[in-house]
Design a protein around this motif. Structure first.
Motif, PDB file in Angstrom:
ATOM      1  N   THR A 126       0.835  -1.205   0.000  1.00 50.93           N
ATOM      2  CA  THR A 126       0.000   0.000   0.000  1.00 50.93           C
ATOM      3  C   THR A 126       0.870   1.255   0.000  1.00 50.93           C
ATOM      4  OG1 THR A 126      -1.723  -1.228   1.177  1.00 50.93           O
ATOM      5  CG2 THR A 126      -1.898   1.169   1.199  1.00 50.93           C
ATOM      6  N   ALA A 127       1.936   1.240   0.781  1.00 50.11           N
ATOM      7  CA  ALA A 127       2.850   2.389   0.820  1.00 50.11           C
ATOM      8  C   ALA A 127       3.541   2.584  -0.529  1.00 50.11           C
ATOM      9  CB  ALA A 127       3.882   2.207   1.938  1.00 50.11           C
ATOM     10  N   ARG A 128       3.915   1.491  -1.180  1.00 48.26           N
ATOM     11  CA  ARG A 128       4.536   1.606  -2.510  1.00 48.26           C
ATOM     12  C   ARG A 128       3.574   2.247  -3.514  1.00 48.26           C
ATOM     13  NH1 ARG A 128       9.299  -0.796  -2.263  1.00 48.26           N
ATOM     14  NH2 ARG A 128       9.537  -2.659  -1.007  1.00 48.26           N
ATOM     15  N   GLU A 129       2.296   1.879  -3.432  1.00 46.21           N
ATOM     16  CA  GLU A 129       1.303   2.491  -4.318  1.00 46.21           C
ATOM     17  C   GLU A 129       1.180   3.989  -4.047  1.00 46.21           C
ATOM     18  OE1 GLU A 129      -2.379   0.346  -3.859  1.00 46.21           O
ATOM     19  OE2 GLU A 129      -1.477  -1.540  -4.524  1.00 46.21           O
ATOM     20  N   ALA A 130       1.305   4.382  -2.784  1.00 47.85           N
ATOM     21  CA  ALA A 130       1.184   5.797  -2.415  1.00 47.85           C
ATOM     22  C   ALA A 130       2.387   6.611  -2.881  1.00 47.85           C
ATOM     23  CB  ALA A 130       0.998   5.936  -0.909  1.00 47.85           C
ATOM     24  N   LEU A 131       3.501   5.946  -3.142  1.00 42.93           N
ATOM     25  CA  LEU A 131       4.679   6.667  -3.644  1.00 42.93           C
ATOM     26  C   LEU A 131       4.436   7.290  -5.018  1.00 42.93           C
ATOM     27  CD1 LEU A 131       7.704   4.423  -2.640  1.00 42.93           C
ATOM     28  CD2 LEU A 131       7.343   6.825  -2.003  1.00 42.93           C
ATOM     29  N   GLU A 132       3.599   6.650  -5.832  1.00 41.59           N
ATOM     30  CA  GLU A 132       3.381   7.138  -7.199  1.00 41.59           C
ATOM     31  C   GLU A 132       2.865   8.578  -7.230  1.00 41.59           C
ATOM     32  OE1 GLU A 132       0.718   6.083 -11.102  1.00 41.59           O
ATOM     33  OE2 GLU A 132       1.442   4.413  -9.887  1.00 41.59           O
ATOM     34  N   PRO A 133       1.756   8.906  -6.568  1.00 38.93           N
ATOM     35  CA  PRO A 133       1.298  10.297  -6.622  1.00 38.93           C
ATOM     36  C   PRO A 133       2.241  11.250  -5.882  1.00 38.93           C
ATOM     37  CG  PRO A 133      -0.120   9.025  -5.161  1.00 38.93           C
ATOM     38  CD  PRO A 133       0.788   8.048  -5.850  1.00 38.93           C
ATOM     39  N   ALA A 134       2.901  10.775  -4.838  1.00 37.14           N
ATOM     40  CA  ALA A 134       3.841  11.645  -4.109  1.00 37.14           C
ATOM     41  C   ALA A 134       5.049  11.983  -4.980  1.00 37.14           C
ATOM     42  CB  ALA A 134       4.282  10.980  -2.806  1.00 37.14           C
ATOM     43  N   ASN A 135       5.585  10.989  -5.681  1.00 35.38           N
ATOM     44  CA  ASN A 135       6.710  11.234  -6.584  1.00 35.38           C
ATOM     45  C   ASN A 135       6.301  12.120  -7.750  1.00 35.38           C
ATOM     46  OD1 ASN A 135       9.060   9.954  -5.510  1.00 35.38           O
ATOM     47  ND2 ASN A 135       8.188   7.963  -6.035  1.00 35.38           N
ATOM     48  N   ALA A 136       5.126  11.870  -8.303  1.00 33.45           N
ATOM     49  CA  ALA A 136       4.652  12.659  -9.448  1.00 33.45           C
ATOM     50  C   ALA A 136       4.521  14.135  -9.084  1.00 33.45           C
ATOM     51  CB  ALA A 136       3.320  12.113  -9.954  1.00 33.45           C
ATOM     52  N   ALA A 137       4.139  14.422  -7.847  1.00 38.45           N
ATOM     53  CA  ALA A 137       3.956  15.807  -7.401  1.00 38.45           C
ATOM     54  C   ALA A 137       5.226  16.396  -6.796  1.00 38.45           C
ATOM     55  CB  ALA A 137       2.830  15.868  -6.370  1.00 38.45           C
ATOM     56  N   GLU A 138       6.305  15.605  -6.792  1.00 36.57           N
ATOM     57  CA  GLU A 138       7.564  16.033  -6.167  1.00 36.57           C
ATOM     58  C   GLU A 138       7.333  16.445  -4.714  1.00 36.57           C
ATOM     59  OE1 GLU A 138       9.309  18.961  -8.779  1.00 36.57           O
ATOM     60  OE2 GLU A 138       9.656  17.458 -10.343  1.00 36.57           O
ATOM     61  N   ASP A 139       6.526  15.653  -4.009  1.00 38.66           N
ATOM     62  CA  ASP A 139       6.213  15.885  -2.598  1.00 38.66           C
ATOM     63  C   ASP A 139       7.210  15.106  -1.747  1.00 38.66           C
ATOM     64  OD1 ASP A 139       5.175  16.144  -0.060  1.00 38.66           O
ATOM     65  OD2 ASP A 139       3.244  15.213  -0.515  1.00 38.66           O
ATOM     66  N   GLU A 140       8.373  15.713  -1.533  1.00 40.15           N
ATOM     67  CA  GLU A 140       9.460  15.053  -0.828  1.00 40.15           C
ATOM     68  C   GLU A 140       9.096  14.695   0.614  1.00 40.15           C
ATOM     69  OE1 GLU A 140       9.837  17.804  -2.668  1.00 40.15           O
ATOM     70  OE2 GLU A 140      11.169  17.151  -4.290  1.00 40.15           O
ATOM     71  N   ALA A 141       8.265  15.498   1.257  1.00 41.93           N
ATOM     72  CA  ALA A 141       7.880  15.199   2.640  1.00 41.93           C
ATOM     73  C   ALA A 141       7.109  13.886   2.714  1.00 41.93           C
ATOM     74  CB  ALA A 141       7.055  16.347   3.226  1.00 41.93           C
ATOM     75  N   THR A 142       6.185  13.686   1.792  1.00 40.65           N
ATOM     76  CA  THR A 142       5.423  12.438   1.778  1.00 40.65           C
ATOM     77  C   THR A 142       6.304  11.282   1.334  1.00 40.65           C
ATOM     78  OG1 THR A 142       3.335  13.600   1.396  1.00 40.65           O
ATOM     79  CG2 THR A 142       3.404  11.263   0.801  1.00 40.65           C
ATOM     80  N   VAL A 143       7.158  11.507   0.342  1.00 38.15           N
ATOM     81  CA  VAL A 143       8.081  10.456  -0.096  1.00 38.15           C
ATOM     82  C   VAL A 143       8.960  10.023   1.072  1.00 38.15           C
ATOM     83  CG1 VAL A 143      10.057   9.933  -1.591  1.00 38.15           C
ATOM     84  CG2 VAL A 143       8.051  11.123  -2.531  1.00 38.15           C
ATOM     85  N   ASP A 144       9.455  10.976   1.845  1.00 42.92           N
ATOM     86  CA  ASP A 144      10.294  10.656   3.003  1.00 42.92           C
ATOM     87  C   ASP A 144       9.520   9.824   4.023  1.00 42.92           C
ATOM     88  OD1 ASP A 144      12.761  10.962   4.571  1.00 42.92           O
ATOM     89  OD2 ASP A 144      11.534  12.231   5.877  1.00 42.92           O
TER      90      ASP A 144
END
Length: 165
Positions: A126-144
């Motif tokens: 589930t966390a890996r799936e959530a990385l997709e929109p976070a990476n696409a938006a360059e949301d480093e806080a969420t990626v971290d």
């Protein structure tokens, strides 16, 4: 479609991530939150109810895991709020969002370990799936945040699987 939190005195959110991207990230994080909460409940339940010759070591191991999950749940919910969205917080919401299976039985200690390993692996997916929109938006806080969850859950799943070998 979710509605961003607004009130008469609210100010617009301008954190360099569009509202559409913030919504996608918040939706994905809500699923991570629900899975994490359900895994927390399962782990705490097993902490209370484990028996057998491995009682003491598993009781302590489960306690460490549910304590870590409690802190993570708070961080995930606060990130959703920082993005401008309401964090799900009821059992009904979590139950609708989660992909963690919950059985109403009394498994033995090794079955508890197996189920917790499976639960941690599910949170990883589930966390890996959530990385997709976070990476696409360059949301480093969420990626971290998600990268930390990946680290913790992969290590926990490995430790649990090691009991089963």
């Amino acid at each position: 479609m979710r509605t961003a939190i607004k009130s008469e005195k609210a100010m617009d959110i301008n954190i360099g991530i569009s509202e559409d991207n913030r919504e996608k990230i918040a939706d994905a994080l809500s699923k991570v939150l629900a899975d994490s909460y359900m895994l927390y409940l399962k782990t705490h339940n097993y902490h209370w109810n484990v028996t057998g010759e491995l009682f003491h070591s598993l009781h302590e191991q489960f306690e460490g895991q549910y304590t870590e999950l409690a802190d993570a749940i708070d961080e995930i919910a606060e990130r959703i709020r920082a993005l401008g969205y309401r964090a799900p917080g009821t059992f009904k919401e979590f139950n609708e969002l989660t992909s963690i299976d919950e059985k109403q039985d009394e498994p033995d200690a090794m079955e508890m370990v197996r189920r917790l390993a499976i639960g941690n692996e599910q949170v990883l997916r589930t966390a890996r799936e959530a990385l997709e929109p976070a990476n696409a938006a360059e949301d480093e806080a969420t990626v971290d945040l998600l990268t930390e969850r990946l680290h913790v859950h992969s290590k926990t799943a490995w430790m649990l699987r090691s009991h089963l070998e």
